[in-house]
Design an enzyme around this catalytic site. Structure first.
Site, PDB file in Angstrom:
ATOM      1  N   LYS A 119       0.815  -1.210   0.000  1.00  0.00           N
ATOM      2  CA  LYS A 119       0.000   0.000   0.000  1.00  0.00           C
ATOM      3  C   LYS A 119       0.854   1.267   0.000  1.00  0.00           C
ATOM      4  CE  LYS A 119      -4.335  -1.785   1.802  1.00  0.00           C
ATOM      5  NZ  LYS A 119      -4.064  -3.132   1.368  1.00  0.00           N
ATOM      6  N   GLU A 203      -2.539   7.044   7.661  1.00  0.00           N
ATOM      7  CA  GLU A 203      -3.187   8.014   6.798  1.00  0.00           C
ATOM      8  C   GLU A 203      -4.271   8.763   7.555  1.00  0.00           C
ATOM      9  OE1 GLU A 203      -4.460   5.636   3.506  1.00  0.00           O
ATOM     10  OE2 GLU A 203      -6.426   5.236   4.380  1.00  0.00           O
ATOM     11  N   HIS A 238     -14.906  -1.636   9.862  1.00  0.00           N
ATOM     12  CA  HIS A 238     -14.249  -1.421   8.566  1.00  0.00           C
ATOM     13  C   HIS A 238     -14.573  -2.517   7.556  1.00  0.00           C
ATOM     14  CE1 HIS A 238     -12.059   1.783  10.505  1.00  0.00           C
ATOM     15  NE2 HIS A 238     -11.553   0.941  11.379  1.00  0.00           N
ATOM     16  N   ARG A 294      -8.506  -8.136  -7.588  1.00  0.00           N
ATOM     17  CA  ARG A 294      -9.293  -9.371  -7.651  1.00  0.00           C
ATOM     18  C   ARG A 294     -10.756  -8.999  -7.869  1.00  0.00           C
ATOM     19  NH1 ARG A 294     -11.795  -8.826  -2.756  1.00  0.00           N
ATOM     20  NH2 ARG A 294     -10.576  -7.900  -1.060  1.00  0.00           N
TER      21      ARG A 294
END
Length: 657
Positions: A119, A203, A238, A294
């Site tokens: 990431k 972040e 989440h 995916r």
């Protein structure tokens, strides 16, 4: 053009394996299933043309064993491997190993997966491609003190995320610097367990943002398009709960900008196949979160609004053929909504559940993607999703109304599930008015027993009396009356609530709250006529209890003694001090020692279940009398893990009272 795929191995299980088999069979492709010990009789094994045993139940010894999967594919002479989602679907080494072995991997190249799987590196790639990204830290330095300093620079609230993460796993929100170290340790543990990599990134956390993702597709000939977008803002921990397409209330220019940014992201890594670019949308701005390399769990809503089979597209692209459509040919029709039906205890903080499905009736008229049926079981070893319920309507309002109707007709048990919550969400004013966001608090407070449940349960118990089945000793009333009316009385317990009701019967109908309801009863059902329509309610028997499906819920009820008194220990709330495992799992961290004094609410240990961590906490002040588990130990639901003795001062006060 690449040689055709004749034999396809599905390296997955559950509903996605069943879905792939269905599409492959329609295309004339021979399917090969894999199964662990616990999945020997599973639906995907029953549906496939052939099936191979993979290994023991734990995923790391079966579905995550890349070498074993590839060895079986070679022995079974498979032309290609479809990884579905989860497990090996985003494992770059596995994708590269398939390519090296001459077996097509239904997905992007190993290099593309690697580029987006990191990431931190992905953020840098997106910035270079002109895709907006959130402020944060995505670097290689993982020293705890350095990360703490970077967190201060990013600002709070922020998210700590596993660099190799996905599916909501390995992620913590941190609101203040004092909580950072504990959250960092937890994310690293989850990341190691789920992905084998404990690198993290930081972040900025956007309050009241929406989660909007764009479906992209690319082929080997250089073509890349986007197939609309999806809103996945309804989440718990989440993880997505309800998804819809297209994402509502987005101006056309902004929608086009997100779609074009998603295609730019795919082109930046020479992508091939199906992928999803996930954005955070806040006001009129959008920011890149990550790319899922995916097929997504929520792909059916995109299929509904485009009229396309995305699994078939994957197989087409894997054979070197061009995309079936160009961007100009993509037409979106109507609105689609998908609800994820999970085996989980909503009231207990969404704890994953497992167990048998003894009865199951799917609602008619909608799409159901599932890997289980009546007589199957949900295993504690894998993700607890039971099924996806998908509805397509001409409008958003119609789609949600149809989904609510379907969820109300769902009958499934005795396995605990989130069907009632899904129904509730489909009727929530905030959801229907599109006022929700990723931080919107999903309601988990207990729902009241539906009013209609009381007369139905009373009628069921009373009709059993009339048919000669012995009632409880406190209900020895035959209800006989001279004249036209007959009274039926029953003491009923539904869940934890008890009532004694009397129904008046006349001419095949009951009177309840001034309403006359014609009824019929059979050996396993009740029928009630409301207005001009008859509604059938199947009633299941569980020992001395019964289960009534009503409004998307399975309501247990039984005869009750109105003279029953609660036991003294329940009245006074005395705790046994036993901390038990709320589900099957692995003890990944012991946070206390025998003899240690702890406070109420203090975390005692961390249990990992379904790839998520759960903190077990002290229910009272006290001293750790004994530890009945070790770090790394697999435990079963109900096992006593910690014995807590009450604080001596509090115990003295309680004894004196």
């Amino acid at each position: 053009m690449t040689a055709p795929i004749n034999r396809l191995l599905i390296a997955n299980r559950g509903e996605i394996a069943v879905r792939i088999i269905k599409t492959a069979r329609r295309l004339g492709i021979h399917t090969i299933a894999l199964y662990s010990d616990v999945d020997a009789g599973a639906m995907h094994v029953r549906d496939a043309d052939e099936a191979w045993h993979l290994g023991p139940a734990p995923a790391r010894a079966s579905y995550l064993d890349a070498a074993k999967v590839l060895a079986i594919a070679l022995e079974a002479k498979a032309d290609a491997i479809h990884p579905g989602y989860g497990f090996l679907s985003e494992n770059s080494d596995f994708a590269s190993a398939c390519e090296a072995a001459g077996i097509r991997f239904i997905g992007p190249s190993g290099a593309a997966i690697l580029a987006m799987g990191d990431k931190s590196g992905a953020k840098a790639l997106m910035q270079a491609a002109g895709v907006p990204v959130l402020p944060g830290y995505h670097g290689a330095d993982q020293e705890a003190g350095f990360l703490r300093d970077q967190a201060s620079l990013v600002g709070f609230p922020l998210l700590i995320k596993a660099a190799s993460g996905g599916g909501g796993k390995g992620m913590r929100r941190v609101d203040q610097l004092a909580d950072f170290d504990d959250a960092l340790a937890a994310v690293k543990r989850e990341a190691r367990a789920a992905f084998g990599d404990d690198h993290v990134l930081l972040e900025r956390y956007l309050p009241r943002a929406r989660h909007v993702e764009v479906q992209v597709f690319a082929d080997e000939l250089g073509n890349a398009i986007y197939l609309g977008d999806r809103d996945c803002s309804l989440q718990r921990r989440h993880q997505k709960v309800i998804e819809e397409a297209p994402a509502p209330d987005i101006p056309p220019p902004l929608r086009q900008a997100m779609g074009e940014a998603a295609v730019a992201a795919a082109r930046a890594i020479n992508y091939r196949g199906a992928g999803t670019i996930e954005f955070l949308l806040c006001g009129g701005e959008f920011f890149f979160m990550e790319m899922n390399t995916r097929l997504q769990v929520e792909h059916p809503v995109t299929e509904c609004i485009t009229g396309q089979d995305l699994v078939a597209w994957q197989l087409t692209v894997a054979q070197g053929k061009p995309l079936p459509l160009t961007q100009d040919e993509v037409v979106l029709r109507g609105h689609a909504v998908e609800a994820r039906l999970y085996a989980e205890d909503v009231g207990a903080g969404f704890l994953p559940a497992s167990g048998p499905i003894d009865w199951l009736h799917w609602p008619d008229g909608i799409r159901i993607d599932t890997g289980v049926g009546a007589g199957d079981a949900v295993s504690p070893y894998y993700d607890p999703m039971i099924a996806k319920l998908i509805v397509h309507g001409q409008s958003r309002a119609e789609a949600f109304a149809r989904l609510a109707e379907a969820l109300a007709a769902l009958t499934l048990g005795p396995l605990v599930h989130n069907g009632a919550l899904l129904l509730r969400l489909c009727q929530e004013p905030d959801v229907l008015a599109m006022r929700h966001h990723t931080q919107w608090p999903i309601p988990t407070d207990p729902l009241p027993v539906p009013d209609l449940a009381w007369p139905l349960a009373t009628l069921w118990l009373a009709s059993r009396q009339r048919k000669g089945q012995a009632p409880g000793p406190w209900q020895q009333t035959d209800g006989f009356r001279l004249g036209a009316h007959r009274h039926w009385t029953a003491a009923v317990r539904i869940g934890d609530e008890s009532r004694t009701l009397t129904l008046i019967e006349t001419a095949g109908a009951i009177e309840w709250q001034g309403i006359r309801l014609p009824y019929e009863s059979g050996t396993d059902y009740l029928r009630i006529k409301a207005g001009d329509a008859w509604q059938r309610y199947p009633v299941k028997t569980q020992g001395q209890h019964f289960v009534l499906p009503l409004q998307g819920r399975s309501l247990p009820f039984c005869e009750d003694d109105p003279r029953h008194q609660a036991r003294p220990d329940h009245q006074h709330g005395v705790s046994t001090g036993e901390i038990r495992a709320p589900m099957h799992g692995i003890v990944v961290a012991l946070l206390v020692e025998a003899g240690q004094r702890v406070s109420k609410g203090q975390a005692l240990l961390v249990l990992e279940a379904m790839k998520m961590e759960h903190n077990l906490r002290a229910e009272q002040d006290g001293v750790i009398a004994a530890l009945h588990c070790q770090q790394g130990e697999q435990v079963s639901q109900g096992n006593v893990l910690v014995q807590l003795s009450p604080d001596k001062d509090e115990q003295t006060q309680a004894d004196g009272a």
